[in-house]
Design a protein around this motif. Structure first.
Motif, PDB file in Angstrom:
ATOM      1  N   TRP A   1       0.836  -1.214   0.000  1.00 15.83           N
ATOM      2  CA  TRP A   1       0.000   0.000   0.000  1.00 15.83           C
ATOM      3  C   TRP A   1       0.866   1.257   0.000  1.00 15.83           C
ATOM      4  O   TRP A   1       0.621   2.205  -0.729  1.00 15.83           O
ATOM      5  N   LEU A   2       1.916   1.248   0.809  1.00 14.68           N
ATOM      6  CA  LEU A   2       2.786   2.416   0.907  1.00 14.68           C
ATOM      7  C   LEU A   2       3.638   2.616  -0.341  1.00 14.68           C
ATOM      8  O   LEU A   2       3.862   3.739  -0.781  1.00 14.68           O
ATOM      9  N   LEU A   3       4.113   1.506  -0.931  1.00 12.18           N
ATOM     10  CA  LEU A   3       5.110   1.609  -1.991  1.00 12.18           C
ATOM     11  C   LEU A   3       4.525   1.585  -3.403  1.00 12.18           C
ATOM     12  O   LEU A   3       5.057   2.248  -4.300  1.00 12.18           O
ATOM     13  N   VAL A   4       3.462   0.790  -3.612  1.00 12.75           N
ATOM     14  CA  VAL A   4       2.904   0.705  -4.978  1.00 12.75           C
ATOM     15  C   VAL A   4       1.407   1.004  -4.993  1.00 12.75           C
ATOM     16  O   VAL A   4       0.731   0.751  -5.999  1.00 12.75           O
TER      17      VAL A   4
ATOM     18  N   LYS B   1      -0.031   9.794   4.021  1.00  9.89           N
ATOM     19  CA  LYS B   1       0.715   8.670   3.433  1.00  9.89           C
ATOM     20  C   LYS B   1       1.678   9.101   2.326  1.00  9.89           C
ATOM     21  O   LYS B   1       2.809   8.585   2.252  1.00  9.89           O
ATOM     22  N   PRO B   2       1.326  10.028   1.424  1.00 11.94           N
ATOM     23  CA  PRO B   2       2.269  10.397   0.352  1.00 11.94           C
ATOM     24  C   PRO B   2       3.589  10.968   0.853  1.00 11.94           C
ATOM     25  O   PRO B   2       4.574  10.990   0.104  1.00 11.94           O
ATOM     26  N   LEU B   3       3.620  11.431   2.100  1.00 11.63           N
ATOM     27  CA  LEU B   3       4.854  12.008   2.633  1.00 11.63           C
ATOM     28  C   LEU B   3       5.869  10.939   3.055  1.00 11.63           C
ATOM     29  O   LEU B   3       7.044  11.253   3.264  1.00 11.63           O
ATOM     30  N   VAL B   4       5.409   9.688   3.183  1.00 11.01           N
ATOM     31  CA  VAL B   4       6.333   8.603   3.566  1.00 11.01           C
ATOM     32  C   VAL B   4       7.233   8.307   2.369  1.00 11.01           C
ATOM     33  O   VAL B   4       6.785   7.798   1.341  1.00 11.01           O
TER      34      VAL B   4
ATOM     35  N   ILE C   1      -4.452  -0.854   9.887  1.00  8.58           N
ATOM     36  CA  ILE C   1      -3.661   0.335  10.174  1.00  8.58           C
ATOM     37  C   ILE C   1      -4.032   1.454   9.207  1.00  8.58           C
ATOM     38  O   ILE C   1      -4.471   1.185   8.072  1.00  8.58           O
ATOM     39  N   TYR C   2      -3.860   2.704   9.672  1.00 10.72           N
ATOM     40  CA  TYR C   2      -4.070   3.852   8.784  1.00 10.72           C
ATOM     41  C   TYR C   2      -2.911   4.833   8.998  1.00 10.72           C
ATOM     42  O   TYR C   2      -2.490   5.077  10.144  1.00 10.72           O
ATOM     43  N   VAL C   3      -2.391   5.365   7.920  1.00  7.07           N
ATOM     44  CA  VAL C   3      -1.270   6.307   7.978  1.00  7.07           C
ATOM     45  C   VAL C   3      -1.748   7.662   7.454  1.00  7.07           C
ATOM     46  O   VAL C   3      -2.117   7.778   6.275  1.00  7.07           O
ATOM     47  N   ARG C   4      -1.723   8.671   8.312  1.00  2.00           N
ATOM     48  CA  ARG C   4      -2.076  10.019   7.865  1.00  2.00           C
ATOM     49  C   ARG C   4      -0.952  10.584   6.990  1.00  2.00           C
ATOM     50  O   ARG C   4       0.232  10.333   7.236  1.00  2.00           O
TER      51      ARG C   4
ATOM     52  N   MET D   1       5.321  -9.607  17.630  1.00  2.00           N
ATOM     53  CA  MET D   1       4.995  -8.197  17.780  1.00  2.00           C
ATOM     54  C   MET D   1       5.531  -7.418  16.588  1.00  2.00           C
ATOM     55  O   MET D   1       6.599  -7.734  16.057  1.00  2.00           O
ATOM     56  N   CYS D   2       4.759  -6.429  16.179  1.00  2.00           N
ATOM     57  CA  CYS D   2       5.144  -5.540  15.087  1.00  2.00           C
ATOM     58  C   CYS D   2       5.257  -4.123  15.659  1.00  2.00           C
ATOM     59  O   CYS D   2       4.272  -3.570  16.147  1.00  2.00           O
ATOM     60  N   PHE D   3       6.469  -3.566  15.625  1.00  2.00           N
ATOM     61  CA  PHE D   3       6.727  -2.216  16.142  1.00  2.00           C
ATOM     62  C   PHE D   3       6.843  -1.256  14.953  1.00  2.00           C
ATOM     63  O   PHE D   3       7.597  -1.524  14.012  1.00  2.00           O
ATOM     64  N   ILE D   4       6.118  -0.135  15.005  1.00  2.00           N
ATOM     65  CA  ILE D   4       6.084   0.787  13.867  1.00  2.00           C
ATOM     66  C   ILE D   4       6.370   2.209  14.338  1.00  2.00           C
ATOM     67  O   ILE D   4       5.846   2.659  15.369  1.00  2.00           O
ATOM     68  N   SER D   5       7.210   2.894  13.573  1.00  2.00           N
ATOM     69  CA  SER D   5       7.532   4.284  13.889  1.00  2.00           C
ATOM     70  C   SER D   5       7.805   5.039  12.590  1.00  2.00           C
ATOM     71  O   SER D   5       8.336   4.467  11.640  1.00  2.00           O
ATOM     72  N   ILE D   6       7.427   6.320  12.543  1.00  2.00           N
ATOM     73  CA  ILE D   6       7.756   7.190  11.404  1.00  2.00           C
ATOM     74  C   ILE D   6       8.680   8.285  11.921  1.00  2.00           C
ATOM     75  O   ILE D   6       8.317   9.046  12.824  1.00  2.00           O
ATOM     76  N   LYS D   7       9.893   8.351  11.354  1.00  2.00           N
ATOM     77  CA  LYS D   7      10.880   9.335  11.793  1.00  2.00           C
ATOM     78  C   LYS D   7      10.444  10.732  11.328  1.00  2.00           C
ATOM     79  O   LYS D   7      10.234  10.968  10.146  1.00  2.00           O
ATOM     80  N   SER D   8      10.313  11.622  12.269  1.00  2.00           N
ATOM     81  CA  SER D   8       9.864  12.980  11.923  1.00  2.00           C
ATOM     82  C   SER D   8      11.053  13.844  11.489  1.00  2.00           C
ATOM     83  O   SER D   8      12.202  13.493  11.698  1.00  2.00           O
TER      84      SER D   8
END
Length: 566
Positions: free
Chosen positions: A7-10, A23-26, A18-21, A559-566
């Motif tokens: 979803w994120l890449l293609v 998303k195009p900025l990732v 999960i939902y990512v606000r 467990m799945c750990f998720i983080s977005i570096k600001s």
């Protein structure tokens, strides 16, 4: 996780978990497979400071199974499964006679024949003079009585040579020897399946079927057991009382007939064939067992059923109305012929790549991936435009990751931290010895039967531990292992270092993959040995079974750990 990456890449369908606000900025996604990071470690914050502080989202998940290897987990994560069902040309393969000299054949039947060790481990009857571990070879005597009642294909062949008629004329002898040597090179295949009913002395043979390499029935007989039948188990055997009315064929008659069809050089095919050879009271050392040729994805001692293999690889349903020995023998032969045709990797779920690599999908969408991993992973999955960076230790992984993650052209970075799992596996394999545990338990049984030994033990205030108590001690020693805790802290430090090196707007996903699967495999192996042990029945009790179930539950928790570096 696959759905999130795609979803994120293609820009495929949105995952429902999960939902990512924004998303195009990732701009980049990093996946770190932290192999051996057990969920219970989260209860010790001092060991995982970086993971707990730097990853705001923690999503519980489950592994594919409780005894899966890190390699299989990696394969599952990097391979997008094909949705259409794959079919194989079984009719074409089995329409021609098997020829071991066929140049298109990758390996002949002898390549897949079980070794003596594998035969013993899987409960096959083995002649005493060929046994490597006599204590293991108990199945025959337990199930069907004394081994002396067994016939041997090798002994029968030797008797036929000895009892052969007078030597032929010299020219005929030369011609005969030439043809026999030529025939010797040709491998012969037959498949055997037996049905058993329960008698007053246990399971006994009531039907036997033999088919050739073209799946033609060459022998099919109903058999009258030596002892009265107490349960026909028709739902499994397909045998009814009416079918056996008037049947006078005995086991000895069947043995004679089989020995006319099968010699010591014939390769007998079957599914869990040890049960059929035990029922026939037959020693035979050249066997192709489809339950081993098509291994279970959980590994030994698990085995796939013939019904499952038939549906998966032959696209046919069997045993819908109980068992039929003709149907089962033909199915085993078809599976064996397919294995011979396609080669050793066919049917081995740990080796097959059924699906499309995520790297290939990214290449098709003009995206690039980097895989930083061990050679076995790179050989399988670094395809398309993927960049492969070879590492042999976690230190190398962390060092090379810090440099590669800054590349603007890369959309996905995959890496694996495997030293922790390797340390756990080493501890289990080194310190947890099923043979030693069995010996200790059996020695306690021997001591208990000796009044003086018991009195002496009581006088010294000693008490033999139960198997469950021994397992509890092993678990506690493993959880407090200094080397494992050291590797856990080091993994946490490396994850923190990798997180700090991320460019802005990069998503980092850390997956634990599986728990302590080596310990689960150890318990499964120990249970298998205990259940085959006749010296101390009931050694593997309800408490041990609960311990295994709990270990499997823990190993499956991930467990799945998720983080977005600001």
């Amino acid at each position: 996780v696959q759905s999130l990456l795609l979803w994120l890449l293609v820009d495929t369908g949105h995952p429902n978990w999960i939902y990512v606000r924004n998303k195009p900025l990732v701009s980049k996604v990093v996946v770190v497979f932290a192999s051996g990071l057990v969920v219970s470690a989260l209860e010790k914050p001092e060991l995982l400071e970086n993971v707990r502080e730097k990853f705001e989202k923690q999503v519980p998940s489950l592994s594919l199974n409780s005894s899966i290897s890190p390699y299989s987990t990696t394969h599952a994560l990097l391979t997008i499964p094909e949705r259409r069902k794959k079919t194989y040309p079984v009719d074409n393969i089995c329409s021609n006679a098997y020829d071991s000299d066929d140049p298109n054949l990758r390996f002949p039947a002898r390549h897949y024949a079980l070794s003596v060790t594998k035969m013993e481990v899987n409960g096959y009857p083995v002649p005493q003079q060929q046994q490597l571990n006599p204590e293991r070879n108990t199945s025959a005597s337990v199930v069907l009585g004394d081994l002396e009642n067994f016939r041997s294909t090798a002994a029968a062949a030797a008797e036929r040579v000895k009892e052969s008629s007078s030597p032929p004329h010299q020219s005929e002898k030369a011609e005969s020897n030439g043809s026999s040597e030529k025939e010797k090179k040709k491998e012969k295949l037959v498949a055997i399946d037996c049905e058993m009913c329960h008698t007053a002395r246990g399971p006994e043979l009531t039907r036997v079927t033999v088919v050739d390499d073209l799946c033609n029935v060459v022998y099919d007989k109903l058999v009258k057991p030596d002892n009265p039948i107490v349960n026909y188990v028709t739902e499994f055997s397909g045998i009814t009382a009416k079918m056996l009315e008037g049947v006078e064929t005995r086991l000895e008659d069947v043995q004679k007939d089989i020995l006319q069809i099968v010699d010591s050089d014939t390769f007998i095919v079957g599914h869990s064939l040890e049960n059929d050879l035990l029922a026939l009271k037959l020693f035979h050392m050249n066997v192709l067992d489809t339950s081993i040729m098509f291994p279970h994805n959980k590994g030994y001692p698990f085995k796939c059923s013939l019904k499952y293999l038939a549906e998966k690889y032959l696209d046919k349903k069997i045993q819908t109305d109980g068992h039929d020995s003709i149907e089962d023998a033909r199915t085993a032969m078809e599976l064996a012929r397919m294995k011979l045709h396609f080669g050793p990797d066919f049917g081995d779920q740990s080796q097959q790549r059924e699906g499309v690599s995520i790297c290939k999908i990214l290449t098709d969408h003009k995206k690039f991936a980097t895989l930083i991993d061990r050679p076995e992973v790179l050989r399988k999955h670094a395809v398309g435009s993927a960049n492969a960076i070879l590492c042999r230790s976690d230190h190398e992984v962390a060092t090379k990751f810090v440099k590669e993650v800054k590349s603007e052209s890369v959309g996905l970075v995959w890496t694996q931290l495997g030293d922790l799992f390797a340390q756990i596996e080493s501890e289990v394999n080194t310190k947890f010895d099923p043979e030693a545990i069995m010996d200790a338990q059996l020695s306690s049984t021997a001591a208990a039967s000796d009044g003086e030994a018991v009195a002496e033990a009581e006088g010294e205030g000693e008490k033999k531990k139960s198997l469950d108590a021994c397992l509890l001690e092993l678990e506690e020693s493993m959880e407090s292992s200094g080397e494992v805790l050291k590797e856990l802290r080091t993994m946490d430090e490396r994850i923190g270092l990798m997180h700090d090196s991320l460019p802005a707007n990069t998503m980092m996903i850390v997956l634990s993959g599986q728990g302590n699967t080596p310990y689960v495999k150890f318990l499964q192996n120990l249970r298998h040995r205990c259940r085959k042990c006749t010296a101390k029945p009931g050694l593997w009790d309800e408490a041990c079974e609960k311990r295994l179930i709990e270990a499997m539950k823990k190993a499956a928790e991930t467990m799945c750990f998720i983080s977005i570096k600001s």
